[in-house]
Scaffold this motif. Structure first.
Motif, short mmCIF file in Angstrom:
data_model
loop_
_atom_site.label_atom_id
_atom_site.label_comp_id
_atom_site.label_asym_id
_atom_site.label_seq_id
_atom_site.Cartn_x
_atom_site.Cartn_y
_atom_site.Cartn_z
N ALA A 1 0.85 -1.20 0.00
CA ALA A 1 0.00 0.00 0.00
C ALA A 1 0.88 1.25 0.00
CB ALA A 1 -0.93 -0.01 1.21
N LEU A 2 1.93 1.22 0.83
CA LEU A 2 2.83 2.38 0.88
C LEU A 2 3.66 2.49 -0.40
CD1 LEU A 2 3.80 2.01 4.63
CD2 LEU A 2 2.45 3.88 3.64
N ALA B 1 -1.42 1.38 7.43
CA ALA B 1 -0.33 0.56 6.87
C ALA B 1 0.99 0.94 7.52
CB ALA B 1 -0.27 0.74 5.35
N GLN B 2 1.21 2.23 7.67
CA GLN B 2 2.45 2.70 8.31
C GLN B 2 2.55 2.23 9.75
OE1 GLN B 2 2.38 6.96 7.26
NE2 GLN B 2 4.62 6.81 7.15
N GLU C 1 1.71 4.36 -3.08
CA GLU C 1 1.82 5.81 -2.88
C GLU C 1 3.17 6.33 -3.40
OE1 GLU C 1 2.44 7.28 1.14
OE2 GLU C 1 0.98 8.88 0.78
N ARG D 1 0.39 12.77 8.23
CA ARG D 1 -0.60 12.53 7.18
C ARG D 1 -1.83 13.42 7.30
NH1 ARG D 1 0.15 8.84 3.41
NH2 ARG D 1 1.83 7.37 3.79
N LEU E 1 -3.48 4.48 4.57
CA LEU E 1 -2.02 4.49 4.54
C LEU E 1 -1.45 4.74 5.93
CD1 LEU E 1 -1.36 6.32 1.15
CD2 LEU E 1 -1.21 3.87 1.66
N ASP F 1 -5.06 10.10 3.91
CA ASP F 1 -5.49 8.72 3.70
C ASP F 1 -5.34 7.92 5.00
OD1 ASP F 1 -5.57 5.96 2.99
OD2 ASP F 1 -5.05 6.48 0.91
N THR G 1 -4.54 4.60 -5.31
CA THR G 1 -5.28 4.43 -4.06
C THR G 1 -5.40 2.95 -3.72
OG1 THR G 1 -6.63 6.32 -4.73
CG2 THR G 1 -7.49 4.97 -2.92
#
Ligand SMILES: [Mn+2]
Ligand SMILES: [Mn+2]
Ligand SMILES: [Mn+2]
Ligand SMILES: [Mn+2]
Lengths: 426, 426
Positions: free
Chosen positions: A260-261, B257-258, A264, B328, B254, B251, A278
């Protein structure tokens, strides 16, 4: 008064009634107001379709439906053998979205017919108002299902034979439950021949902030950005969140997080403001707090007005998926590019007609690009195409806060009506 | 022959019948074999409970249930006023898991009673076999619900008044639908006084690879690692995946995810093999391919045998959540440490009894740490505690491939039976 010609002053839109219809349609939803959730072939979709057919009937249109439920309402022209001019959009709505996306282009197009009738206008070419089936990919993962099939996609035709939703209900069974696809093998009947329409024009909210920011009433779309969607599955070892020590893990969930990252990152690397990407769906299996994810599933959307640049992003995402899988010892079980559509360019003469209409109506306007895709992207394969944008609140879309003012919608309907009138006389 | 004493040769386990019971219990599942899914108070959980009570009855135990459905089967000793000795585990199973986790400690404990009876043994202290309610956090997000409440958790008592599942069904309503919690305010009746039991011993599969790797039959647990669980919510701007350009995004997906990757990083930074951390749940809202996630939800599990080191990981994860949210432009809407339990240490005299039992039965054994938590973690608050581990295939747990051999299970039951016999005579 020449009833084949039209004076802009004669175009009176009943904005109040149109707003009422928009509000009423929004109540046919699986989630409470202000959110809208209307998914293909569900009960609320079927009720909403009935509502559209009723409004078409009240506008004096003769209604037909094809095998996947694209709905057509025709106002016959006085030269009915000429290729008709068409307008339309969709009314399906992704989970927890708003009430204007698509809807403005269906209810607004029906109101444009009412407006033309009230003005005394008579079309030379017939006018078709189309409600497209499933512009949104919500249920079967296929965007613009109705218009894509109308445009003659053999790939889609084939795919629909085996497509199932996440409840394992087949497309064909779902369509039948809504009263469509009664004969199993008749889906080619949906195909339109190239040239079936002399022109296709779609009215839509901008879904971006530009018109509102610049105080402009009408956006005239010159091109639609090229979308692609990708499904990815990782599979790892899973196991107990307490017992499997870190060095022994092959965590499919962390692979998904990394990808996902990476999406981006690769989008930002393109260097162009027009590249977007996205991850809207990320599912973990088994999905328990004390279980290491053994499977993960991502759905990725990436778009650009430059097809090559977008395809470069897809390539990089694929490379990342492979290297992440390798590094984590998980399996890249699927990397499936579901669709990778080329962009569409608006037809010059339609663009000119939209510009003239805006000018005659004294509405400020600008040429722009559509970053969201629309049924117009596929109608462009079988017909000259154009799109009219109207401003929407903060550019919001796909959420309950999505909004367009009655004034802006009415302006859009007037430009649409005048453009259809011009194109129908050609 | 002194029937209060016991000779190890007299301990005959009916392994074949025990395996049959394990297989039969596995069929009471929401997902097909070989996977098991048995969630608190569902139909399959209720059927499985009935099955356990039947087996307890067949073993000559007198059965009672408390207000949340902890099930107790008692073999009365010849000095029934002494504090009893207890053994037990759980039978609930997280989605798509296996048939041995917990089950071996319930069915095996019942079989240990049958084994003792067949040997002619008579206990001095009464023996209680306990099936604990919801060791797994699947439905209400609370692990070891039954044993935690038995251990007198006032925090849990309070939380249960308002706890709902993801269908918004309250804990109390769910319990009632399964026949429990008939009087709303009687949950304090579940509390056990400290000293209610003279000893508690749980038999369990290792859920790790050590015993199998080293070819050892019995693990004698000296401590249980300290688990913590955290729920995190991020909220961002959402919007249309095509229309909102990258610089304007917030987002929430994201951000999640991070944070998932940050959990892994902070765990690895601890420098100890004993520190683990997992993101088993990661949900995106609205969850559509063409919608930027406006909300995300993570559930994080982290454990260590060193409580301080684990709490340091939690602190770092919290700091990361805050800095990710800031970077973010999303909101850290929730960072909720659901539980943060201290580790538990086994009782010396129980460890000695387990060692003697293994030696008398000529079974290889080793002292070890439990990295998974168990109901024993909470029983340790009200009773001296010990645990017996048996090998399991590749250390697998919480997945369908979870397996323990009949031989290893039977060995565990014999050690349990002899240990209970020893403890009941004290
Ligand atoms: Mn849309
Ligand atoms: Mn749309
Ligand atoms: Mn478990
Ligand atoms: Mn367990």
């Amino acid at each position: 008064f020449d009833e084949t010609q039209l004076h802009s002053q004669a175009l009176i839109v009943d904005g109040e009634n149109l707003q009422k219809q928009i509000d009423e349609l929004a109540t046919f939803s699986d989630t409470p107001v202000p959110s809208v959730t209307r998914v293909l072939y569900t009960e609320n979709d079927v009720i909403a379709r009935r509502y559209i057919k009723m409004l078409m009937g009240l506008a004096g249109l003769s209604v037909r439906e094809d095998a996947v439920g694209n709905i057509f309402g025709r106002w016959e022209g006085y030269e009915p053998n000429l290729a008709p001019v068409a307008s339309g959009s969709h009314i399906d709505a992704i989970p927890y979205s708003g009430k204007y996306d698509g809807v403005v282009g269906v209810l607004g197009a029906i109101e444009s017919i009412n407006t033309l009738r009230r003005s005394g206008f008579k079309p030379r070419r017939s006018l078709d108002i189309i409600m497209f089936t499933s512009e949104e990919p919500t249920r079967f993962g296929i965007s613009c299902l109705g218009s894509r099939l109308m445009a003659g996609s053999e790939i889609l035709l084939k795919a629909l034979e085996t497509t199932v939703d996440n409840q394992n209900i087949s497309f064909v069974d779902a369509a039948r439950s809504a009263g469509y696809a009664q004969e199993k093998n008749d889906l080619t009947s949906v195909f339109l021949k190239k040239g079936s329409y002399a022109a296709f024009v779609e009215l839509h909210i901008e879904q971006g902030p530009i018109l509102e920011d610049e105080g402009i009433s009408i956006g005239i779309v010159t091109a639609i950005a090229a979308p692609a969607s990708i499904k990815v599955d990782f599979e790892g070892g899973g196991g107990h969140a307490g017992a499997v020590l870190m060095p022994y893990r092959n965590d499919a969930g962390l692979a998904a997080a990394q990808l996902a990252l990476a999406v981006e990152k690769h989008v930002l690397e393109s260097g162009s403001i027009d590249t977007v990407g996205t991850v809207g769906i990320l599912d973990l299996h088994p999905g328990a707090i004390n279980s290491i994810p053994s499977k993960s599933h991502l759905e990725i959307d990436t778009r650009d007005i430059d097809e090559e640049r977008r395809n470069k992003v897809i390539k990089k995402v694929h490379d990342s998926a492979e290297s992440i899988a390798k590094a984590r010892g998980v399996r890249l079980a699927e990397f499936n590019i579901i669709n990778q559509d080329p962009p569409a360019i608006s037809d010059d003469s339609i663009v000119k007609a939209m510009i003239s209409a805006s000018e005659e109506l004294n509405l400020s306007h600008k040429l722009m690009i559509s970053r969201a895709y629309h049924d117009s992207l596929f109608m462009a394969r079988v017909s000259p195409m154009g799109m009219i944008f109207i401003p929407c609140f903060k550019g919001y879309s796909h959420k309950p806060e999505e909004h367009a003012s009655v004034q802006d919608i009415s302006n859009g309907v007037r430009v649409l009506a005048l453009t259809l009138a011009k194109l129908s006389q050609k």
